[in-house]
Design a protein around this motif. Structure first.
Motif, mmCIF file in Angstrom:
data_model
loop_
_atom_site.group_PDB
_atom_site.id
_atom_site.type_symbol
_atom_site.label_atom_id
_atom_site.label_comp_id
_atom_site.label_asym_id
_atom_site.label_seq_id
_atom_site.Cartn_x
_atom_site.Cartn_y
_atom_site.Cartn_z
ATOM 1 N N MET A 121 0.850 -1.207 0.000
ATOM 2 C CA MET A 121 0.000 0.000 0.000
ATOM 3 C C MET A 121 0.877 1.246 0.000
ATOM 4 O O MET A 121 0.595 2.225 -0.702
ATOM 5 C CB MET A 121 -0.884 0.024 1.241
ATOM 6 C CG MET A 121 -2.080 -0.878 1.196
ATOM 7 S SD MET A 121 -2.911 -0.811 2.791
ATOM 8 C CE MET A 121 -4.198 -1.998 2.519
ATOM 9 N N VAL A 160 -10.112 -2.895 6.179
ATOM 10 C CA VAL A 160 -9.877 -1.811 5.222
ATOM 11 C C VAL A 160 -11.166 -1.041 4.981
ATOM 12 O O VAL A 160 -11.287 -0.306 4.018
ATOM 13 C CB VAL A 160 -9.315 -2.362 3.899
ATOM 14 C CG1 VAL A 160 -8.662 -1.281 3.083
ATOM 15 C CG2 VAL A 160 -8.305 -3.439 4.170
ATOM 16 N N MET A 204 -5.937 1.926 -8.857
ATOM 17 C CA MET A 204 -6.533 1.160 -7.774
ATOM 18 C C MET A 204 -7.637 0.247 -8.283
ATOM 19 O O MET A 204 -7.639 -0.951 -8.006
ATOM 20 C CB MET A 204 -7.063 2.120 -6.706
ATOM 21 C CG MET A 204 -7.566 1.414 -5.485
ATOM 22 S SD MET A 204 -6.406 0.222 -4.824
ATOM 23 C CE MET A 204 -5.638 1.124 -3.527
ATOM 24 N N ILE A 221 -6.903 3.420 3.626
ATOM 25 C CA ILE A 221 -5.472 3.125 3.722
ATOM 26 C C ILE A 221 -4.801 4.158 4.615
ATOM 27 O O ILE A 221 -3.959 3.834 5.451
ATOM 28 C CB ILE A 221 -4.837 3.115 2.317
ATOM 29 C CG1 ILE A 221 -5.436 2.009 1.475
ATOM 30 C CG2 ILE A 221 -3.333 2.957 2.403
ATOM 31 C CD1 ILE A 221 -4.857 1.902 0.098
ATOM 32 N N ILE A 238 -5.488 3.426 8.245
ATOM 33 C CA ILE A 238 -4.654 2.307 8.690
ATOM 34 C C ILE A 238 -3.228 2.777 8.938
ATOM 35 O O ILE A 238 -2.605 2.452 9.952
ATOM 36 C CB ILE A 238 -4.660 1.180 7.641
ATOM 37 C CG1 ILE A 238 -6.023 0.522 7.582
ATOM 38 C CG2 ILE A 238 -3.609 0.126 7.971
ATOM 39 C CD1 ILE A 238 -6.130 -0.506 6.509
ATOM 40 N N MET A 288 -11.391 4.343 -0.731
ATOM 41 C CA MET A 288 -10.444 3.344 -0.275
ATOM 42 C C MET A 288 -9.130 3.979 0.189
ATOM 43 O O MET A 288 -8.533 3.544 1.163
ATOM 44 C CB MET A 288 -10.238 2.467 -1.494
ATOM 45 C CG MET A 288 -9.063 1.659 -1.444
ATOM 46 S SD MET A 288 -9.544 -0.001 -1.295
ATOM 47 C CE MET A 288 -7.976 -0.560 -0.807
ATOM 48 N N ASP A 289 -8.702 5.053 -0.519
ATOM 49 C CA ASP A 289 -7.450 5.713 -0.137
ATOM 50 C C ASP A 289 -7.537 6.234 1.292
ATOM 51 O O ASP A 289 -6.569 6.201 2.037
ATOM 52 C CB ASP A 289 -7.132 6.870 -1.089
ATOM 53 C CG ASP A 289 -6.742 6.370 -2.459
ATOM 54 O OD1 ASP A 289 -6.685 5.143 -2.613
ATOM 55 O OD2 ASP A 289 -6.512 7.188 -3.349
ATOM 56 N N TYR A 302 2.270 1.761 -3.375
ATOM 57 C CA TYR A 302 1.220 2.277 -4.257
ATOM 58 C C TYR A 302 1.050 3.783 -4.066
ATOM 59 O O TYR A 302 1.089 4.558 -5.025
ATOM 60 C CB TYR A 302 -0.097 1.552 -3.974
ATOM 61 C CG TYR A 302 -1.281 2.198 -4.622
ATOM 62 C CD1 TYR A 302 -1.536 2.000 -5.971
ATOM 63 C CD2 TYR A 302 -2.124 3.047 -3.905
ATOM 64 C CE1 TYR A 302 -2.598 2.614 -6.581
ATOM 65 C CE2 TYR A 302 -3.183 3.664 -4.514
ATOM 66 C CZ TYR A 302 -3.424 3.445 -5.851
ATOM 67 O OH TYR A 302 -4.466 4.078 -6.452
ATOM 68 N N LEU A 303 0.883 4.207 -2.809
ATOM 69 C CA LEU A 303 0.677 5.641 -2.535
ATOM 70 C C LEU A 303 1.862 6.449 -3.044
ATOM 71 O O LEU A 303 1.697 7.499 -3.672
ATOM 72 C CB LEU A 303 0.516 5.870 -1.028
ATOM 73 C CG LEU A 303 -0.823 5.533 -0.411
ATOM 74 C CD1 LEU A 303 -0.804 5.842 1.072
ATOM 75 C CD2 LEU A 303 -1.927 6.323 -1.071
#
Lengths: 308, 289
Positions: A118, B33, A235, B218, B221, B214-215, A121-122
């Motif tokens: 993740m 998530v 995504m 993330i 989290i 969704m970002d 990805y970011l």
């Protein structure tokens, strides 16, 4: 997906044929991505969220290199595609060598590698947006209009997509039958035993992640000529390919390809009958249904009891 | 001054979200998530109640919490049915489905146009109109949530959550059902997220689905991971770190066009480095294997 009205009236039958054809083409494109995801997932055991960033990265690298040439003939297109693939493979190997490999050496579980993915990805998506901006990049294919076959409109780009994705999927399936792939299969079932028996797992991981990312980049370049690519597209595309891998039974390449086509048909039908905004939601409803009723996927190998 | 207060309000909202996430990820070991989905449902529930019914703020807040606790039932089902990666994927699916519904259910959520004109909170006739007043209200709610989690941290229930996280088989052999405690943890987390959602909706007085992607999940989290799992000060530190990072960038004179992307890049880099070299985060006492 557009239906060009040429005066011919469309029966329900033609619409279904048209949807099926569009679904098949986008399904094969998705299958390219999903096959890459499958290779990476099975060898490195990383749930590679960053796959989508390599997809976007491939498309933008291709776009940027192509802009360097004044002439956009086939030779230069192929040259830029080749260069873009090399760049993507280089980046993928770097990620593997710098992040995934050290984590694997520390025996990190899937949760931790997922989180690091993740992060990758970011990082990559925002880096691309920083360098190239957030607009959708799109290229025109210098070929004629649509061809009609039994009232089904076929755009030239769709033929190119069909041919290229079939060639590369065939290549992947061919590789999966070679002797070299036996090492990969051994690694899928048990990495530590495979490495003890002399399989070069480090090399296989590196190759798998570069080939997988290159497949994503090919799909991205083909999409660039069709609907275009923007940084945020990564995504959705990763998630679709991940769903294809899970639904198809994560060990089977053929299952992945089959599931990709099924998902693409579902998405095309959803886009036509509801709206394109429901596509992702429907994909994930399918995922949850498969989870509840057939956790091992559509195509599954029989496992020994202790492996389950 | 107003600018500092804005940062304060954002920090308070993210502290609440971080604490809610920490209960799942840090205490119960559930890497969910779908936190942005909880957050989004809370925000939409509060916004719709405030705009359409005109109930007062406390009732709306309680209503949003109750709606969120009902809306998290599928996630509870996932947590009982699936483990590890499959749970992550199922919650991920839930996040995308909720976003799609918020985006497409135009007759209720007004789709991509969002809901505007959400009134500022009024409690017993006292209006929290200005920014300092709102920061005070958010601060009070944040303090309440902190106090609640502090109590929870010291209560026996917290031991059960940690039992679910560390060894479910042992829990079962002591006659405690892990699924039951997972359900409690997820409902509490979802309910607390509704408080953050309500504050968010009232603060901006306009919401649209793109805040709950969704970002964002993330991001929440990573807030908890960077701060540290399993401790309260971890979540608080993570949220403060996330909110204050762009202010540091402001000092080095980064152009505005690059600022948000650069901020996320630095943040992602820190996340990766943390995962590799300091899996416990700043103050954590648990890490994912």
């Amino acid at each position: 997906m557009t239906l060009v009205n040429t005066g011919a009236w469309y029966t329900m039958n033609t619409i279904f044929l048209q949807l099926a054809f569009n679904g098949l083409v986008s399904g094969l494109l998705l299958a390219l991505l999903a096959a890459g995801f499958n290779l990476i997932f099975n060898t490195t055991r990383v749930f590679h969220i960053a796959h989508g960033s390599f997809y976007v990265g491939g498309a933008y690298a291709f776009y940027a290199i192509l802009q360097l040439f004044s002439n956009q003939s086939l030779f230069f297109v192929l040259l830029s595609a080749f260069a873009a693939l090399l760049i993507v493979m280089l980046f993928a190997s770097m990620i593997e060598a710098l992040i995934y490999q050290p984590l694997a050496r520390k025996k990190s579980g899937q949760a931790i590698t997922l989180i690091s993915s993740m992060g990758v990805y970011l990082f990559m998506i925002n880096g691309i947006a920083l360098l190239f901006g957030n607009e959708t990049k799109i290229l025109e294919l210098p070929l004629g209009g649509s061809i009609f076959l039994a009232n089904v409109a076929i755009a030239p780009i769709q033929l190119v997509q069909l041919a290229v994705s079939l060639i590369f999927l065939g290549g992947v399936l061919f590789i999966s039958k070679t002797k070299w792939f036996l090492g990969v299969r051994a690694m899928m079932s048990n990495e530590s035993v495979a490495s003890v028996l002399g399989v070069n797992t480090t090399m296989i991981r590196l190759l798998a992640i570069s080939i997988g990312s290159a497949l994503a980049a090919i799909a991205a370049i083909l999409t660039l000529y069709d609907t275009g690519v923007d940084p945020q597209a990564g995504m959705a595309i990763t998630l679709s390919s991940a769903v294809a891998v899970i639904i198809g039974g994560s060990l089977s390449l053929r299952g992945t390809i089959l599931a990709s086509v099924v998902i693409a048909l579902l998405q095309t039908a959803t886009a036509w009958f509801l709206s394109s905004q429901w596509k992702e939601g429907m994909t994930f409803v399918l995922l949850i249904l498969v989870f509840f009723w057939r956790t091992e996927g559509i195509v599954s190998y029989k496992m020994r009891v202790e492996e389950q | 001054m107003n600018y500092l207060l804005h940062i304060l309000v954002m920090a308070e909202i993210y502290i609440i979200l971080g604490l809610a996430m920490n209960l799942l990820a840090g205490y119960s070991g559930l890497l969910s998530v779908s936190q942005a989905a909880f957050y989004g449902i809370g925000a939409y529930a509060a916004a719709l109640l405030l705009v359409n019914t005109g109930y007062s703020f406390p009732i709306v807040l309680v209503g949003a919490i109750v709606i969120n606790m009902i809306a998290c039932i599928p996630v509870i089902a996932f947590s009982i049915r699936f483990r590890d990666l499959f749970f992550v994927l199922a919650t991920l699916a839930w996040q995308v489905i909720i976003f799609t519904v918020l985006y497409n259910w135009v007759s209720v959520t007004n789709g991509p146009y969002g809901i505007s004109g959400i009134p500022k909170p009024v409690i017993f006739g006292y209006q929290f109109e200005s920014l300092p007043q709102f920061a005070l209200l958010a601060g009070a709610l944040c303090a309440l949530v902190l106090l609640f989690f502090y109590g929870l941290h010291n209560s026996p229930l917290s031991r059960y959550f940690q039992g679910v996280r560390d060894d479910q088989l042992t829990m079962l052999s002591f006659g405690k059902k892990p699924g039951y405690y997972k359900a409690i943890a997820i409902s509490i987390s979802s309910g607390v997220s509704a408080i953050a959602g309500t504050l968010f909706a009232c603060y901006y007085s306009y919401i649209d689905p793109t805040s709950f992607t969704m970002d964002e999940s993330i991001l929440i989290i990573s807030i908890v991971l960077i701060g540290g799992l399993g401790t309260l000060r971890g979540s608080v530190a993570g949220a403060l770190f996330y909110v204050l990072l762009p202010e540091v960038l402001r000092f080095v004179n980064v152009p505005d066009a690059f600022a948000s992307n650069l901020r996320m890049m630095i943040y992602a880099l820190i996340l990766i480095l943390m995962v590799m070299f300091r899996p416990y985060g700043f103050f954590g006492n648990y890490r994912f294997e």
